[in-house]
Design an enzyme around this catalytic site. Structure first.
Site, PDB file in Angstrom:
ATOM      1  CB  SER A  24      39.223  33.393  27.759  1.00  0.00           C
ATOM      2  OG  SER A  24      39.634  32.209  28.407  1.00  0.00           O
ATOM      3  CB  SER A  26      40.716  29.045  28.952  1.00  0.00           C
ATOM      4  OG  SER A  26      40.361  29.411  30.248  1.00  0.00           O
ATOM      5  CB  THR A  71      34.468  32.011  32.076  1.00  0.00           C
ATOM      6  OG1 THR A  71      34.851  33.015  32.991  1.00  0.00           O
ATOM      7  CG2 THR A  71      34.303  32.617  30.685  1.00  0.00           C
ATOM      8  CE  LYS A  75      33.302  30.426  36.479  1.00  0.00           C
ATOM      9  NZ  LYS A  75      34.312  30.821  37.456  1.00  0.00           N
ATOM     10  CG  ASN A  96      35.325  25.544  36.490  1.00  0.00           C
ATOM     11  OD1 ASN A  96      35.215  24.326  36.656  1.00  0.00           O
ATOM     12  ND2 ASN A  96      36.371  26.217  36.912  1.00  0.00           N
ATOM     13  NE  ARG A 161      28.903  46.754  46.820  1.00  0.00           N
ATOM     14  CZ  ARG A 161      29.105  46.938  45.536  1.00  0.00           C
ATOM     15  NH1 ARG A 161      29.819  47.977  45.112  1.00  0.00           N
ATOM     16  NH2 ARG A 161      28.613  46.121  44.647  1.00  0.00           N
ATOM     17  CB  THR A 162      25.009  43.136  49.713  1.00  0.00           C
ATOM     18  OG1 THR A 162      25.210  44.099  48.673  1.00  0.00           O
ATOM     19  CG2 THR A 162      23.539  42.944  49.982  1.00  0.00           C
ATOM     20  CE1 TYR A 226      42.790  35.816  35.949  1.00  0.00           C
ATOM     21  CE2 TYR A 226      43.791  36.921  34.070  1.00  0.00           C
ATOM     22  CZ  TYR A 226      42.847  36.067  34.593  1.00  0.00           C
ATOM     23  OH  TYR A 226      41.943  35.460  33.749  1.00  0.00           O
ATOM     24  N   GLY A 248      45.681  36.498  40.914  1.00  0.00           N
ATOM     25  CA  GLY A 248      44.926  35.267  40.654  1.00  0.00           C
ATOM     26  C   GLY A 248      45.347  34.490  39.422  1.00  0.00           C
TER      27      GLY A 248
HETATM   28  P1  NDP Z   1      30.202  38.453  41.275  1.00  0.00           P
HETATM   29  O1  NDP Z   1      29.714  39.512  40.350  1.00  0.00           O
HETATM   30  O2  NDP Z   1      29.392  37.218  41.458  1.00  0.00           O
HETATM   31  O3  NDP Z   1      30.386  39.114  42.742  1.00  0.00           O
HETATM   32  C1  NDP Z   1      31.023  40.345  42.888  1.00  0.00           C
HETATM   33  C2  NDP Z   1      31.277  40.633  44.370  1.00  0.00           C
HETATM   34  O4  NDP Z   1      32.097  41.807  44.440  1.00  0.00           O
HETATM   35  C3  NDP Z   1      30.033  40.902  45.192  1.00  0.00           C
HETATM   36  O5  NDP Z   1      30.195  40.349  46.464  1.00  0.00           O
HETATM   37  C4  NDP Z   1      30.000  42.442  45.254  1.00  0.00           C
HETATM   38  O6  NDP Z   1      29.374  42.952  46.420  1.00  0.00           O
HETATM   39  C5  NDP Z   1      31.478  42.744  45.328  1.00  0.00           C
HETATM   40  N1  NDP Z   1      31.831  44.096  44.855  1.00  0.00           N
HETATM   41  C6  NDP Z   1      31.759  44.567  43.586  1.00  0.00           C
HETATM   42  N2  NDP Z   1      32.226  45.844  43.536  1.00  0.00           N
HETATM   43  C7  NDP Z   1      32.592  46.175  44.803  1.00  0.00           C
HETATM   44  C8  NDP Z   1      33.130  47.356  45.386  1.00  0.00           C
HETATM   45  N3  NDP Z   1      33.405  48.436  44.650  1.00  0.00           N
HETATM   46  N4  NDP Z   1      33.394  47.355  46.724  1.00  0.00           N
HETATM   47  C9  NDP Z   1      33.125  46.244  47.476  1.00  0.00           C
HETATM   48  N5  NDP Z   1      32.617  45.104  46.968  1.00  0.00           N
HETATM   49  C10 NDP Z   1      32.341  45.064  45.649  1.00  0.00           C
HETATM   50  O7  NDP Z   1      31.708  38.135  40.806  1.00  0.00           O
HETATM   51  P2  NDP Z   1      32.466  36.739  40.865  1.00  0.00           P
HETATM   52  O8  NDP Z   1      32.306  36.148  42.208  1.00  0.00           O
HETATM   53  O9  NDP Z   1      32.108  35.928  39.681  1.00  0.00           O
HETATM   54  O10 NDP Z   1      34.018  37.177  40.628  1.00  0.00           O
HETATM   55  C11 NDP Z   1      34.754  37.869  41.631  1.00  0.00           C
HETATM   56  C12 NDP Z   1      36.175  38.085  41.163  1.00  0.00           C
HETATM   57  O11 NDP Z   1      36.892  36.876  41.065  1.00  0.00           O
HETATM   58  C13 NDP Z   1      36.299  38.748  39.782  1.00  0.00           C
HETATM   59  O12 NDP Z   1      37.263  39.777  39.882  1.00  0.00           O
HETATM   60  C14 NDP Z   1      36.779  37.627  38.886  1.00  0.00           C
HETATM   61  O13 NDP Z   1      37.568  38.126  37.806  1.00  0.00           O
HETATM   62  C15 NDP Z   1      37.641  36.836  39.851  1.00  0.00           C
HETATM   63  N6  NDP Z   1      37.834  35.422  39.460  1.00  0.00           N
HETATM   64  C16 NDP Z   1      39.113  34.961  39.275  1.00  0.00           C
HETATM   65  C17 NDP Z   1      39.347  33.645  38.938  1.00  0.00           C
HETATM   66  C18 NDP Z   1      40.732  33.152  38.741  1.00  0.00           C
HETATM   67  O14 NDP Z   1      40.928  32.019  38.262  1.00  0.00           O
HETATM   68  N7  NDP Z   1      41.748  33.915  39.110  1.00  0.00           N
HETATM   69  C19 NDP Z   1      38.246  32.669  38.766  1.00  0.00           C
HETATM   70  C20 NDP Z   1      36.938  33.262  39.001  1.00  0.00           C
HETATM   71  C21 NDP Z   1      36.764  34.584  39.326  1.00  0.00           C
HETATM   72  P3  NDP Z   1      27.759  43.096  46.519  1.00  0.00           P
HETATM   73  O15 NDP Z   1      27.250  41.719  46.797  1.00  0.00           O
HETATM   74  O16 NDP Z   1      27.546  44.035  47.641  1.00  0.00           O
HETATM   75  O17 NDP Z   1      27.306  43.627  45.186  1.00  0.00           O
END
Ligand code: NDP
Length: 280
Positions: A24, A26, A71, A75, A96, A161-162, A226, A248
């Site tokens: 992290s 942070s 994180t 959350k 958060n 995807r879903t 990022y 990000g």
């Molecule tokens: P989740 O695990 O809750 O959700 C993941 C999502 O990604 C789902 O919708 C999943 O689809 C989809 N996914 C995963 N792999 C693939 C793939 N190969 N192809 C297509 N879709 C895919 O993750 P979060 O929402 O917690 O985090 C998402 C991103 O945001 C992360 O990369 C995280 O690091 C980033 N983030 C950045 C922040 C920042 O401050 N910059 C803050 C918070 C998060 P499905 O539903 O079909 O499984």
């Protein structure tokens, strides 16, 4: 278990809980903010075991901790553990940022969405009247939808995807603006001014199946991920004519700044901190 973290009685103590959390940024971000105001504070990244979140939270505050960031993957548990929630935390069902009020009630807020909007604004990316695509339908998308819709885009599409997960988010936030859901196949006939990658696919070095035709003239692309190098989505955006491509890190700094101002009542200079992180 937190005794090991040496919470001091003389310096205000803050922490981020997660698992994994060692990576992290942070602690560094909050120390850099604090330096801007000559504030002395401790800020640690604390790994919490599955099933131990509420225990760790209670212990942290009973030992004198002043504020917590939360994180992945806690959350939603944080949302459930807070006694008082901001309106946006209730809407997103995610927390958060945690602190105690004067009555020692556990308060929770979510700053991810505001952080993203602030970073887009800083980069002169206007959401007003824009066609916006968000890829992904996980916890972070739930956190950013309301603040994005409050900026009045012309329309906002969630692709996942879903597909059923995207549909349920679109229904949940339909009172906030024109929001719909679709599959990656459906994108072949659509065009966008801003595409946000909120999937975790970049973590695996994968790219969701995006048609090459979805970017409008002067479109911007934003990956919530990022790192030291461009993600595959950022590379795709450059190859397909995006006018602006961002990662990000700015969102991370901006969401931390919103939390910092909740805890300390001071608004830090985020540009300075972002510059320092990018050059270190
Ligand atoms: P989740 O695990 O809750 O959700 C993941 C999502 O990604 C789902 O919708 C999943 O689809 C989809 N996914 C995963 N792999 C693939 C793939 N190969 N192809 C297509 N879709 C895919 O993750 P979060 O929402 O917690 O985090 C998402 C991103 O945001 C992360 O990369 C995280 O690091 C980033 N983030 C950045 C922040 C920042 O401050 N910059 C803050 C918070 C998060 P499905 O539903 O079909 O499984």
């Amino acid at each position: 278990m937190l005794e090991a973290y040496n919470i001091s009685s003389t310096v205000s103590h803050y922490a981020v809980f997660g698992n994994p959390v060692a990576h992290s940024k942070s602690p560094a971000i909050h120390q850099l903010f604090a330096e801007q105001f000559d504030l002395e504070l401790q800020y640690q990244a604390i790994p919490v075991e599955t099933g131990q979140f509420v225990h760790a939270l209670t212990e942290f505050f009973s030992l004198g901790g002043k504020g917590l960031n939360i994180t992945v993957p806690f959350k939603q548990e944080a949302y459930e553990a807070c006694e008082i929630l901001t309106q946006r935390a209730r809407a997103c069902q995610s927390v958060n940022t945690i602190w105690l009020d004067e009555q020692a009630h556990v308060n929770g807020d979510t700053t991810d969405g505001q952080g993203l909007v602030n970073d887009l604004t800083t980069n002169n990316i206007s959401l007003q009247g824009a066609a916006v695509l968000i890829m992904g339908a996980g916890g972070t998308v739930r956190s950013i939808l309301q603040p994005l819709l409050h900026e009045k885009p012309d329309n906002l599409t969630i692709v996942n995807r879903t597909v059923s997960k995207a549909q349920s988010l679109a229904i949940q936030f339909s009172n906030e603006g024109l929001v719909s859901a679709c599959s990656y196949d459906d994108l072949k006939v659509k065009r966008f001014d801003l595409v946000i990658n909120a999937t975790s696919s970049s973590l695996q070095g994968e790219l969701p199946p995006l048609p090459a035709t979805i970017l409008n003239h002067a479109a911007a692309c934003y990956d919530l991920m990022y790192g030291d190098e461009d993600t595959v989505f950022m590379q795709w955006a450059r190859d397909n004519g995006a006018a602006m491509v961002l990662d990000g890190l700015g969102m991370l700094v901006e969401q931390a700044a919103v939390g910092f101002s909740i805890w300390h009542g001071k608004q830090p200079d985020t540009a300075k901190v972002l510059h320092k992180l990018r050059s270190s």
